[in-house]
Design an enzyme around this catalytic site. Sequence first.
Site, PDB file in Angstrom:
ATOM      1  N   TYR A 184      40.812  74.203 -25.776  1.00 44.73           N
ATOM      2  CA  TYR A 184      42.095  73.834 -26.385  1.00 44.73           C
ATOM      3  C   TYR A 184      42.274  74.501 -27.749  1.00 44.73           C
ATOM      4  O   TYR A 184      43.384  74.778 -28.169  1.00 44.73           O
ATOM      5  CB  TYR A 184      42.172  72.311 -26.595  1.00 44.73           C
ATOM      6  CG  TYR A 184      42.730  71.538 -25.434  1.00 44.73           C
ATOM      7  CD1 TYR A 184      42.098  71.556 -24.192  1.00 44.73           C
ATOM      8  CD2 TYR A 184      43.879  70.767 -25.587  1.00 44.73           C
ATOM      9  CE1 TYR A 184      42.607  70.820 -23.152  1.00 44.73           C
ATOM     10  CE2 TYR A 184      44.391  70.029 -24.535  1.00 44.73           C
ATOM     11  CZ  TYR A 184      43.755  70.055 -23.325  1.00 44.73           C
ATOM     12  OH  TYR A 184      44.260  69.327 -22.280  1.00 44.73           O
ATOM     13  N   LYS A 227      29.931  72.117 -16.587  1.00 44.46           N
ATOM     14  CA  LYS A 227      29.844  73.174 -15.577  1.00 44.46           C
ATOM     15  C   LYS A 227      28.699  74.082 -16.010  1.00 44.46           C
ATOM     16  O   LYS A 227      28.871  75.285 -16.263  1.00 44.46           O
ATOM     17  CB  LYS A 227      31.208  73.895 -15.504  1.00 44.46           C
ATOM     18  CG  LYS A 227      31.354  74.872 -14.384  1.00 44.46           C
ATOM     19  CD  LYS A 227      31.469  74.245 -12.990  1.00 44.46           C
ATOM     20  CE  LYS A 227      31.442  75.311 -11.925  1.00 44.46           C
ATOM     21  NZ  LYS A 227      31.308  74.785 -10.555  1.00 44.46           N
ATOM     22  N   ASP A 283      33.084  69.851 -10.756  1.00 42.13           N
ATOM     23  CA  ASP A 283      33.676  69.868  -9.413  1.00 42.13           C
ATOM     24  C   ASP A 283      33.141  68.703  -8.577  1.00 42.13           C
ATOM     25  O   ASP A 283      33.889  68.001  -7.896  1.00 42.13           O
ATOM     26  CB  ASP A 283      33.459  71.232  -8.710  1.00 42.13           C
ATOM     27  CG  ASP A 283      32.041  71.781  -8.866  1.00 42.13           C
ATOM     28  OD1 ASP A 283      31.229  71.171  -9.589  1.00 42.13           O
ATOM     29  OD2 ASP A 283      31.744  72.836  -8.254  1.00 42.13           O
ATOM     30  N   ASP A 336      40.500  65.908 -19.966  1.00 36.52           N
ATOM     31  CA  ASP A 336      41.943  65.844 -19.702  1.00 36.52           C
ATOM     32  C   ASP A 336      42.195  65.737 -18.203  1.00 36.52           C
ATOM     33  O   ASP A 336      42.931  64.867 -17.736  1.00 36.52           O
ATOM     34  CB  ASP A 336      42.621  67.097 -20.275  1.00 36.52           C
ATOM     35  CG  ASP A 336      44.112  67.071 -20.033  1.00 36.52           C
ATOM     36  OD1 ASP A 336      44.730  66.028 -20.309  1.00 36.52           O
ATOM     37  OD2 ASP A 336      44.668  68.081 -19.559  1.00 36.52           O
ATOM     38  N   ASP A 374      43.435  62.100 -15.715  1.00 31.47           N
ATOM     39  CA  ASP A 374      44.597  61.975 -14.807  1.00 31.47           C
ATOM     40  C   ASP A 374      44.121  61.658 -13.389  1.00 31.47           C
ATOM     41  O   ASP A 374      44.710  60.837 -12.696  1.00 31.47           O
ATOM     42  CB  ASP A 374      45.415  63.283 -14.767  1.00 31.47           C
ATOM     43  CG  ASP A 374      46.464  63.346 -15.874  1.00 31.47           C
ATOM     44  OD1 ASP A 374      46.180  62.861 -16.990  1.00 31.47           O
ATOM     45  OD2 ASP A 374      47.559  63.873 -15.631  1.00 31.47           O
TER      46      ASP A 374
HETATM   47  C1  IPM Z   1      46.734  64.228 -22.910  1.00 29.00           C
HETATM   48  C2  IPM Z   1      47.853  65.209 -22.748  1.00 29.00           C
HETATM   49  C3  IPM Z   1      47.752  66.273 -23.837  1.00 29.00           C
HETATM   50  C4  IPM Z   1      46.414  66.974 -23.667  1.00 29.00           C
HETATM   51  C5  IPM Z   1      48.916  67.289 -23.832  1.00 29.00           C
HETATM   52  C6  IPM Z   1      50.253  66.611 -23.963  1.00 29.00           C
HETATM   53  C7  IPM Z   1      48.739  68.336 -24.890  1.00 29.00           C
HETATM   54  O1  IPM Z   1      47.850  65.756 -21.474  1.00 29.00           O
HETATM   55  O2  IPM Z   1      46.631  63.602 -23.990  1.00 29.00           O
HETATM   56  O3  IPM Z   1      45.968  64.040 -21.968  1.00 29.00           O
HETATM   57  O4  IPM Z   1      46.288  67.908 -22.856  1.00 29.00           O
HETATM   58  O5  IPM Z   1      45.477  66.600 -24.370  1.00 29.00           O
HETATM   59 MN    MN Z   2      46.401  64.916 -20.119  1.00 27.79          MN
END
Ligand code: IPM
Ligand code: MN
Length: 352
Positions: free
Chosen positions: A140, A187, A219, A243, A247
Site C-alpha cells: 500500500y 506468502k 492462498d 484487506d 472482506d
Molecule cells: C479497507 C478499505 C481501504 C483499504 C480502502 C478504502 C483504501 O478497503 O479499510 O479495508 O484498502 O484499506
Molecule cells: Mn478493504
Amino acid sequence: MIKNISVIEGDGIGPEVMKQTIKVLNSITIKYGHDFHYKNVLAGSKAIEKLGDPMPKETIDNCLKSDAVLFGSIGDPKYDHNPIGNRPEDGLLKLRKRMNLYCNIRPIVVFPKLEKSPIKKEFLHEVNFIIYRELTGGIYFGKKGRCKNGEKAYDYCVYSKEEIERIGEMAFKAAVSRKKKVTLVDKANVLETSRLWREVIKKISMDYPDVDLDFLYVDNAAMQIIMNPKKFDIILTDNMFGDILSDESSILTSSLGLLPSASIGYDKSMFEPIHGSYPKAKGKNIANPLGCILSGSMMLEYFGMHKEKNILEKAVKNSIEKKICTPDIIDSKLSSTTEEVGDYIKKYIMNQ
Ligand code: IPM
Ligand code: MN
C-alpha cells in the site's frame, strides 16, 4: 469523562451510518454522564470538491489533536481516474500513515440468529476470530508509479523488522487473553517480505510460550477461512492480505456491513467500519449501520468504558434477535431502514 472526537463522515453511505452511530453514542453519554465533543472534518470526495485535496491539513491536524477519530467510509467512482495521491482512498491512507495507525483490529464474530451467510450453518457455530492487519506499510505504501510511457507499472512491497515487531507484539498480547493461538498468514514460499515476517514473528513467539504459533500461506488461508473458520483465533497478516481476507471473512457473518474495526497507533486511534462507501445505496436508507456502530463500541473499549461497551453490544445483539435489521442481513420484505435500526438501538440503551 470528556472526550474530543474527530468525525469523518466521508463518502457514499458514510454520513448515513455515522448519523446512527452518533445517535447511539449520545444515548450512552446521556446514560453514563460522559461528555463527547464531536468535530466534523472533511475527507475524501467532499474534500476534493471543496479544497482540491482528499486529506486536507486541517483534517489531519484536528485528528492528531483529538482523543479518537470516527470514520464512515471513503470512495467515489467519479474520482477513480484522479492522479496518484488525489483519489478519495488516498486521503484515508494518508491519514492512517500520519496518525501512525499501524495495527488494524478486525473482529469476525458470527451472531447466532443471522442466517444470510451462504456457508452451511454447521461451519459457522461459534466462529470468533480477529484479524490483526498491518496498516501503514507493505505494498500500500511502497513506491509506485509508471514507466515506459505509462505502459509499465510498479508497486513495491517493503517491510522493516520494526514494522513487523510492533504489530506482532499486539497480536500475541491479544492471543494471551483469548484462545492462545496466532496464525501468521503470508506468502513465504514466494515473497521475501513474508520470509522476514516469519523470522521476526518466530522470535516474538519465544516470549509467549503459552501461545501457539502456526503459519499459513495466504492462498491456503483463503480456503481454510471458509472450510474451517472455527480453528482461527488471531490471524496476523500484512496490509494487503489483511484487506482481502477481511472482506472474505465477512461472508461468514452474513454481511460486510456488520464488521467494525479499530486502527491503533502509539497514542492515536481511529475507528472505522470495514465496508466501503457503497455508492449504489447512498441516500436510500438501506445501509447497515452496525459496522459503524460497533466501531463506536470499539472506541468505548479503547476509552476504558467497559460497561458502556457491553450495553451497546447487548443492544446490537437484541436488535438482531428482534430482527430489526437492514436488508443485507434479513429478508428484504421484513427489513428495517438504517434510521430504524439506529432508533431501536438508542431506545434499547435508554430503557436499560
Ligand atoms: C479497507 C478499505 C481501504 C483499504 C480502502 C478504502 C483504501 O478497503 O479499510 O479495508 O484498502 O484499506
Ligand atoms: Mn478493504
